[in-house]
Design a protein around this motif. Structure first.
Motif, PDB file in Angstrom:
ATOM      1  N   ALA A  78       0.824  -1.208   0.000  1.00  0.00           N
ATOM      2  CA  ALA A  78       0.000   0.000   0.000  1.00  0.00           C
ATOM      3  C   ALA A  78       0.859   1.259   0.000  1.00  0.00           C
ATOM      4  O   ALA A  78       0.563   2.228  -0.701  1.00  0.00           O
ATOM      5  CB  ALA A  78      -0.932  -0.014   1.210  1.00  0.00           C
ATOM      6  N   LEU A  79       1.932   1.252   0.778  1.00  0.00           N
ATOM      7  CA  LEU A  79       2.810   2.415   0.818  1.00  0.00           C
ATOM      8  C   LEU A  79       3.562   2.571  -0.502  1.00  0.00           C
ATOM      9  O   LEU A  79       3.702   3.685  -1.024  1.00  0.00           O
ATOM     10  CB  LEU A  79       3.792   2.298   1.983  1.00  0.00           C
ATOM     11  N   ARG A  80       4.043   1.474  -1.039  1.00  0.00           N
ATOM     12  CA  ARG A  80       4.743   1.561  -2.327  1.00  0.00           C
ATOM     13  C   ARG A  80       3.820   2.086  -3.410  1.00  0.00           C
ATOM     14  O   ARG A  80       4.220   2.894  -4.256  1.00  0.00           O
ATOM     15  CB  ARG A  80       5.316   0.193  -2.712  1.00  0.00           C
ATOM     16  N   SER A  81       2.583   1.642  -3.393  1.00  0.00           N
ATOM     17  CA  SER A  81       1.607   2.092  -4.386  1.00  0.00           C
ATOM     18  C   SER A  81       1.278   3.578  -4.215  1.00  0.00           C
ATOM     19  O   SER A  81       1.185   4.317  -5.207  1.00  0.00           O
ATOM     20  CB  SER A  81       0.327   1.257  -4.270  1.00  0.00           C
ATOM     21  N   ALA A  82       1.114   4.015  -2.967  1.00  0.00           N
ATOM     22  CA  ALA A  82       0.795   5.424  -2.717  1.00  0.00           C
ATOM     23  C   ALA A  82       1.934   6.326  -3.176  1.00  0.00           C
ATOM     24  O   ALA A  82       1.705   7.352  -3.824  1.00  0.00           O
ATOM     25  CB  ALA A  82       0.507   5.632  -1.239  1.00  0.00           C
ATOM     26  N   ALA A  83       3.164   5.950  -2.851  1.00  0.00           N
ATOM     27  CA  ALA A  83       4.316   6.769  -3.226  1.00  0.00           C
ATOM     28  C   ALA A  83       4.514   6.793  -4.732  1.00  0.00           C
ATOM     29  O   ALA A  83       5.004   7.787  -5.287  1.00  0.00           O
ATOM     30  CB  ALA A  83       5.561   6.259  -2.527  1.00  0.00           C
ATOM     31  N   ALA A  84       4.121   5.720  -5.406  1.00  0.00           N
ATOM     32  CA  ALA A  84       4.301   5.631  -6.854  1.00  0.00           C
ATOM     33  C   ALA A  84       3.418   6.616  -7.608  1.00  0.00           C
ATOM     34  O   ALA A  84       3.642   6.863  -8.798  1.00  0.00           O
ATOM     35  CB  ALA A  84       4.016   4.209  -7.329  1.00  0.00           C
ATOM     36  N   GLN A  85       2.439   7.201  -6.942  1.00  0.00           N
ATOM     37  CA  GLN A  85       1.544   8.165  -7.582  1.00  0.00           C
ATOM     38  C   GLN A  85       2.160   9.559  -7.670  1.00  0.00           C
ATOM     39  O   GLN A  85       1.572  10.463  -8.270  1.00  0.00           O
ATOM     40  CB  GLN A  85       0.220   8.245  -6.813  1.00  0.00           C
ATOM     41  N   ALA A  86       3.342   9.759  -7.095  1.00  0.00           N
ATOM     42  CA  ALA A  86       3.967  11.078  -7.062  1.00  0.00           C
ATOM     43  C   ALA A  86       4.323  11.558  -8.458  1.00  0.00           C
ATOM     44  O   ALA A  86       4.888  10.808  -9.260  1.00  0.00           O
ATOM     45  CB  ALA A  86       5.215  11.042  -6.181  1.00  0.00           C
ATOM     46  N   ASP A  87       4.014  12.810  -8.739  1.00  0.00           N
ATOM     47  CA  ASP A  87       4.445  13.430  -9.986  1.00  0.00           C
ATOM     48  C   ASP A  87       5.943  13.720  -9.944  1.00  0.00           C
ATOM     49  O   ASP A  87       6.621  13.669 -10.964  1.00  0.00           O
ATOM     50  CB  ASP A  87       3.700  14.745 -10.229  1.00  0.00           C
ATOM     51  N   GLY A  88       6.439  14.063  -8.746  1.00  0.00           N
ATOM     52  CA  GLY A  88       7.844  14.378  -8.565  1.00  0.00           C
ATOM     53  C   GLY A  88       8.457  13.478  -7.518  1.00  0.00           C
ATOM     54  O   GLY A  88       8.420  12.260  -7.640  1.00  0.00           O
ATOM     55  N   ALA A  89       8.988  14.082  -6.461  1.00  0.00           N
ATOM     56  CA  ALA A  89       9.611  13.315  -5.385  1.00  0.00           C
ATOM     57  C   ALA A  89       8.730  13.339  -4.143  1.00  0.00           C
ATOM     58  O   ALA A  89       8.073  14.335  -3.855  1.00  0.00           O
ATOM     59  CB  ALA A  89      10.986  13.885  -5.047  1.00  0.00           C
ATOM     60  N   VAL A  90       8.745  12.235  -3.397  1.00  0.00           N
ATOM     61  CA  VAL A  90       8.026  12.164  -2.133  1.00  0.00           C
ATOM     62  C   VAL A  90       8.846  11.328  -1.163  1.00  0.00           C
ATOM     63  O   VAL A  90       9.544  10.385  -1.566  1.00  0.00           O
ATOM     64  CB  VAL A  90       6.616  11.552  -2.309  1.00  0.00           C
ATOM     65  N   SER A  91       8.792  11.694   0.104  1.00  0.00           N
ATOM     66  CA  SER A  91       9.509  10.959   1.139  1.00  0.00           C
ATOM     67  C   SER A  91       8.684  10.977   2.411  1.00  0.00           C
ATOM     68  O   SER A  91       8.055  11.984   2.739  1.00  0.00           O
ATOM     69  CB  SER A  91      10.878  11.601   1.397  1.00  0.00           C
ATOM     70  N   VAL A  92       8.698   9.862   3.131  1.00  0.00           N
ATOM     71  CA  VAL A  92       7.962   9.766   4.385  1.00  0.00           C
ATOM     72  C   VAL A  92       8.855   9.164   5.452  1.00  0.00           C
ATOM     73  O   VAL A  92       9.675   8.282   5.175  1.00  0.00           O
ATOM     74  CB  VAL A  92       6.673   8.921   4.229  1.00  0.00           C
ATOM     75  N   SER A  93       8.712   9.642   6.659  1.00  0.00           N
ATOM     76  CA  SER A  93       9.372   9.068   7.826  1.00  0.00           C
ATOM     77  C   SER A  93       8.329   8.981   8.931  1.00  0.00           C
ATOM     78  O   SER A  93       7.618   9.950   9.201  1.00  0.00           O
ATOM     79  CB  SER A  93      10.542   9.952   8.268  1.00  0.00           C
ATOM     80  N   VAL A  94       8.221   7.808   9.546  1.00  0.00           N
ATOM     81  CA  VAL A  94       7.240   7.605  10.614  1.00  0.00           C
ATOM     82  C   VAL A  94       7.895   6.842  11.751  1.00  0.00           C
ATOM     83  O   VAL A  94       8.653   5.897  11.523  1.00  0.00           O
ATOM     84  CB  VAL A  94       5.982   6.867  10.080  1.00  0.00           C
ATOM     85  N   THR A  95       7.621   7.264  12.977  1.00  0.00           N
ATOM     86  CA  THR A  95       8.155   6.627  14.180  1.00  0.00           C
ATOM     87  C   THR A  95       7.020   6.337  15.148  1.00  0.00           C
ATOM     88  O   THR A  95       6.183   7.212  15.422  1.00  0.00           O
ATOM     89  CB  THR A  95       9.188   7.533  14.872  1.00  0.00           C
ATOM     90  N   ASP A  96       6.987   5.135  15.667  1.00  0.00           N
ATOM     91  CA  ASP A  96       6.016   4.743  16.685  1.00  0.00           C
ATOM     92  C   ASP A  96       6.664   4.978  18.045  1.00  0.00           C
ATOM     93  O   ASP A  96       7.650   4.321  18.393  1.00  0.00           O
ATOM     94  CB  ASP A  96       5.651   3.268  16.500  1.00  0.00           C
ATOM     95  N   LEU A  97       6.124   5.898  18.819  1.00  0.00           N
ATOM     96  CA  LEU A  97       6.728   6.231  20.101  1.00  0.00           C
ATOM     97  C   LEU A  97       6.514   5.155  21.152  1.00  0.00           C
ATOM     98  O   LEU A  97       7.223   5.132  22.158  1.00  0.00           O
ATOM     99  CB  LEU A  97       6.171   7.567  20.615  1.00  0.00           C
TER     100      LEU A  97
END
Length: 309
Positions: A78-97
């Motif tokens: 799901a994440l790979r698919s969502a990021a693949a929709q980018a027209d340009g560059a996209v980056s995400v960072s997530v941390t579970d506290l």
């Protein structure tokens, strides 16, 4: 909503500049108009709990006493698919506290313009400098800080940018915050500060955990303002919240040269009982609406990917 928001005007990052002209900075900021595609979630509440987890957990066979460390999270389909929709560059960072696990995906080394998410960094720097002096913020500074965070007011950001010593002040504070890939904008163009998604989650740790050089009072103050952003600016990473609290700051920036959009969102969300720090940065978006949709899809997918690990 501020007068600027109601008017829906387009301003330069710094009052008196018209970014995008030949020889000038290539971007300008849309100041505080209601971005289309806004979410309609209920009003956020201020986060009350804090975590003091250390660096993200790394995979290992066991920790002793029969306890096995969870495997390092990876991006799911799901994440790979969502990021693949980018027209340009996209980056995400997530941390579970709660677990200490972190996930980064996308153009992790790409330097993104911050746009208005740098306002969190400006406020954190202002508070750190006040701590160093042993003082608090003046009434005037508190008024500017509220307008800068809650309404994303650019004039207030410029005033506080000047108060912290502009780029020198921000860079010095960011070094102490542990931000290794963030460089302040120059010539008064705070919105052209460059950063990475990972650095933005490092900044969020300074705000949302006790593992911080900011005092408890300073952290509480920033969190309260982030939990009170005006209703039309609650889009972005907030979509990953599952009925709990969230605190968010967004940035949107139109590049004059090619009319492409920078759309960024950072914040904390409560997702299935866990507090997640999420930063999604993007540029090269064909429109503001497309950028907002991308950021929200990636944020939601990243939260799900981390939970599923």
């Amino acid at each position: 909503m501020s007068v600027l928001a109601a008017a829906g005007l387009v301003f330069a990052v710094l009052q008196g500049h018209s970014g995008g002209t030949d020889g000038g900075p290539p971007m300008s900021v849309q100041a505080d108009s209601a971005p289309s595609g806004s979410v309609t979630s209920s009003a956020p509440v201020t986060p009350s709990t804090q975590a003091t987890s250390s660096a993200p957990v790394t995979p290992s066979a066991s920790t002793g006493a029969g306890q096995t460390v969870p495997p390092a999270p990876v991006a799911d389909a799901a994440l790979r698919s969502a990021a693949a929709q980018a027209d340009g560059a996209v980056s995400v960072s997530v941390t579970d506290l709660a677990t200490g696990q972190s996930l980064a995906y996308g153009a992790s080394g790409h330097a993104f313009a911050t746009a208005s998410i740098v306002k969190v960094d400006i406020l954190a720097t202002l508070l750190l400098q006040a701590q160093d002096r042993g003082t608090g913020l003046s009434d005037a500074q508190q008024s500017l800080a509220a307008a800068m965070i809650e309404n994303s007011d650019n004039d207030s950001a410029t005033a506080l940018w000047n108060a912290i010593g502009q780029e020198a002040g921000l860079d010095a504070a960011d070094e102490r915050f542990g931000l290794t890939s963030t460089v302040a904008g120059t010539d008064g163009y705070w919105g052209l500060t460059s950063t990475t998604a990972t650095d933005q989650t490092r900044l969020l740790r300074q705000v949302f955990t006790g593992d911080s050089i900011l005092s408890s009072a300073s952290r509480d103050y920033i969190r309260r303002l982030l939990g009170q952003v005006e209703s039309d600016q609650r889009w972005g990473v907030s979509v990953a919240a599952t009925g709990g609290a969230y605190a968010v700051k967004n940035g949107w920036l139109s590049r004059d040269a090619d009319e492409l959009w920078v759309i960024n969102s950072i914040g904390m969300v409560e997702c299935d009982g866990h507090e997640l720090l999420i930063a999604v940065l993007s540029d090269g978006n064909g429109s503001e609406e497309a950028g907002i949709s991308l950021v929200q899809s990636v944020a939601q997918a990243a939260a799900g990917s981390l939970k599923g690990s």
